[in-house]
Design a protein around this motif. Structure first.
Motif, short mmCIF file in Angstrom:
data_model
loop_
_atom_site.label_atom_id
_atom_site.label_comp_id
_atom_site.label_asym_id
_atom_site.label_seq_id
_atom_site.Cartn_x
_atom_site.Cartn_y
_atom_site.Cartn_z
N ALA A 178 0.79 -1.16 -0.10
CA ALA A 178 -0.11 -0.08 0.05
C ALA A 178 0.92 1.30 0.12
CB ALA A 178 -0.83 0.21 1.19
N PHE A 179 1.92 1.22 0.81
CA PHE A 179 2.87 2.36 0.66
C PHE A 179 3.44 2.81 -0.75
CE2 PHE A 179 4.22 1.38 5.37
CZ PHE A 179 3.13 2.41 5.74
N ASN A 180 3.74 1.70 -1.39
CA ASN A 180 4.22 1.95 -2.85
C ASN A 180 3.15 2.35 -3.60
OD1 ASN A 180 6.77 1.31 -2.76
ND2 ASN A 180 6.60 -0.83 -3.02
N LEU A 181 2.13 1.88 -3.62
CA LEU A 181 0.85 2.04 -4.52
C LEU A 181 0.27 3.50 -4.40
CD1 LEU A 181 -0.87 0.83 -6.73
CD2 LEU A 181 -2.60 0.29 -4.83
N PHE A 182 0.39 3.90 -3.28
CA PHE A 182 -0.24 5.39 -2.75
C PHE A 182 0.42 6.29 -2.52
CE2 PHE A 182 -3.55 2.23 -1.49
CZ PHE A 182 -4.62 2.41 -2.45
N ILE A 183 1.92 6.20 -2.35
CA ILE A 183 2.97 6.89 -2.00
C ILE A 183 4.15 7.40 -3.10
CG2 ILE A 183 4.55 8.09 -0.37
CD1 ILE A 183 2.89 6.83 1.90
N ILE A 185 4.59 5.50 -6.25
CA ILE A 185 4.51 5.68 -7.47
C ILE A 185 3.79 7.22 -8.01
CG2 ILE A 185 3.01 4.89 -9.28
CD1 ILE A 185 3.15 1.96 -8.18
N PRO A 186 2.73 7.58 -7.31
CA PRO A 186 2.48 8.95 -7.37
C PRO A 186 3.53 10.03 -7.43
CG PRO A 186 0.80 7.87 -5.95
CD PRO A 186 2.21 6.95 -6.23
N MET A 187 4.26 9.99 -6.48
CA MET A 187 5.50 11.05 -6.42
C MET A 187 6.40 10.86 -7.81
SD MET A 187 7.05 10.98 -2.49
CE MET A 187 6.18 12.23 -1.22
N PHE A 188 6.73 9.81 -8.41
CA PHE A 188 7.50 9.82 -9.47
C PHE A 188 6.67 10.03 -10.68
CE2 PHE A 188 10.41 7.38 -6.67
CZ PHE A 188 11.74 7.68 -7.18
N ILE A 189 5.34 9.95 -10.69
CA ILE A 189 4.55 10.44 -11.79
C ILE A 189 4.73 11.89 -11.85
CG2 ILE A 189 2.37 10.27 -12.68
CD1 ILE A 189 1.99 7.18 -11.82
N PHE A 190 4.18 12.53 -10.65
CA PHE A 190 3.83 13.81 -10.84
C PHE A 190 5.04 14.73 -10.55
CE2 PHE A 190 -0.24 11.71 -9.55
CZ PHE A 190 -0.86 12.19 -10.80
N LEU A 191 6.00 14.24 -9.71
CA LEU A 191 7.18 15.38 -9.21
C LEU A 191 8.20 15.18 -10.25
CD1 LEU A 191 7.15 14.95 -5.34
CD2 LEU A 191 6.13 17.07 -6.91
N THR A 192 8.52 14.18 -10.53
CA THR A 192 10.04 13.99 -11.32
C THR A 192 10.04 14.18 -12.77
OG1 THR A 192 9.75 11.52 -11.44
CG2 THR A 192 10.89 12.27 -9.47
N ARG A 193 11.36 14.47 -13.19
CA ARG A 193 11.37 14.32 -14.72
C ARG A 193 12.76 13.67 -14.70
NH1 ARG A 193 6.89 15.03 -14.19
NH2 ARG A 193 5.30 16.56 -15.49
N ASN A 194 13.12 13.45 -15.90
CA ASN A 194 14.32 12.86 -16.27
C ASN A 194 15.51 13.84 -16.14
OD1 ASN A 194 13.72 10.31 -16.74
ND2 ASN A 194 13.42 10.56 -18.73
#
Length: 434
Positions: A178-183, A185-194
């Protein structure tokens, strides 16, 4: 967020939680394997009990180490962001399958797949740090995300004991999924860029600072030179082999050591284990600060390997259980510092274009951690559960670590002296800058 410092939010925060929860996934098994219900449910009993326990970490780290090479090349092709999201999806599924396991073999397979999924953590982190941070702040950047590497298990060991005692060992795995699914994964999708160039939130001033170098000549040489041609890279890699052997050997078996060799109850075990991870965190933060201030990471790593041998020796001869446990924790803490310095040096010896492959090779060194956990289990079975021979093996490994890094000290000292020579300028067409 302070203007010009957004890289610490967009990159360091996601990577911090990446490692915070990832390390609980990795080393949480060290706490879970002390639960009698878990051992009984999966048939981990009998004369070869310790070998079976060691095999769980062995197969994980073999898959983890080998997949680092695979992920290193994938990252250089697809970028760190997509690679991180893919790996997170894999290990979320394996957390669920681990909780649903009804046999030792099924759980063993889930550990192999988990190792493959988490194998991208070091290459991803190295790639992000190399692309998003100036050379002069590598120590602090590495220490910031490595904080999660040790704070996660420090808190997680206590939380896992509470979850297992309150619910069931299976609930621990579902919680981690649950930690991975809700914390994560969303962080890498919305915050990061290469790269910072791709991120709309990074201003021109911050981008200029990231790309600025005070050592233009050194940078030009580094870009034209393959990291594999630098002997210092391979010495660091050898040191990382030893570091992995020591770190996994101590961390995986520490809870069992405290309960079976020193007579601690679950609460006392979780307290000492948590303290040991806090020691590692303290060494990481100290090394991050001192590495940037002194520019002597190789010397620091040599000292830390020597201290590891000392603390392990004290753990053998000190009769007091608490002091012996603290010494084991301090030894693990020293190796946490070495792990940080190794990652920092690998980024230093590579370029943004090759950071993924370089970090992948470094991550491959984790394969030795699997051998360590398995050999320690085997030695314990041969010694009727005694830890003395296992710890003696770790002391010998610490001395090998000293011998690996000692050959880099002279070159490091010479380089430091050259960088701090006073700049002299003379007029005329034949003038040179020293």
């Amino acid at each position: 967020m302070v203007q010009g410092q957004k890289r610490w939010l967009y990159i360091i925060v996601p990577i911090f939680f990446f490692w915070f929860f990832g390390q609980i996934d990795k080393v949480g098994i060290s706490v879970i394997q002390t639960d009698p219900e878990f051992l009984k449910a999966l048939g981990i009993t009998g004369e070869n009990k310790n070998v079976k326990i060691g095999l769980l970490s062995f197969v994980f780290t073999i898959a983890y180490g080998v997949s680092n090479l695979f992920w290193g090349f994938i990252i250089d092709k697809l970028g760190a962001r997509k690679t991180a999201i893919a790996g997170l999806c894999v290990w979320t599924l394996t957390m669920i399958s681990s909780g649903l396991s009804t046999s030792y073999e099924m759980f063993l397979i889930s550990r192999i797949i988990l190792g493959f999924g988490e194998g991208m953590m070091i290459p991803v982190s190295g790639k992000f740090i190399s692309a998003w941070f100036n050379k002069i702040e590598l120590g602090r950047a590495q220490a910031s995300w490595l904080t999660g590497n040790y704070l996660g298990p420090a808190i997680g060991s206590v939380v896992l004991v509470l979850v297992i005692s309150s619910f069931h060992w299976q609930a621990a795995f579902f919680m981690l999924a649950a930690f991975n699914l809700f914390i994560n994964i969303p962080m890498f999708i919305f915050l990061t860029r290469n790269t910072p160039e791709e991120h709309p939130g990074v201003g021109k001033d911050e981008l200029a600072f990231i790309r600025h170098s005070d050592y233009e000549k050194e940078e030009k040489i580094t870009e034209n030179k393959n990291f594999a041609q630098d002997y210092r890279f391979w010495l660091v890699w050898l040191g990382m082999l030893v570091n992995s052997f020591l770190f996994f050997g101590i961390s995986i078996w520490l809870p069992t050591y405290l309960i079976e060799a020193k007579g601690f109850e679950q609460e006392g075990m979780s307290s000492i284990t948590s303290l040991s991870w806090l020691f590692a965190l303290g060494f990481v933060l100290a090394c991050g600060f001192l590495a940037d201030k002194t520019n002597r990471p190789s010397l620091m790593a040599t000292i830390l390997f020597s201290m590891t041998a000392l603390f392990l020796t004290l753990a053998v001869f000190i009769p007091n259980p608490i002091l012996a446990g603290v010494c084991m924790g301090l030894a693990m803490g020293c190796q946490g510092g070495v792990f940080h310095l190794s990652n920092m040096l690998i980024v230093k010896y590579s370029t943004p274009k090759t950071a993924g492959r370089a970090a992948g090779l470094l991550g491959f060194a984790n394969i030795m951690g699997g051998f360590s956990s398995y050999i320690m289990g085997w030695l314990r079975d041969l010694s009727d559960g005694d830890f003395s021979t296992s710890i003696a093996m770790l002391i010998f490994a610490s001395l090998l670590g000293v011998s690996a890094y000692v050959f880099t000290i002279k070159k490091e000292s010479t380089k430091l002296h050259e960088n701090y020579l006073p700049i002299q300028k003379t007029k005329g067409p034949d003038s040179k800058t020293l």
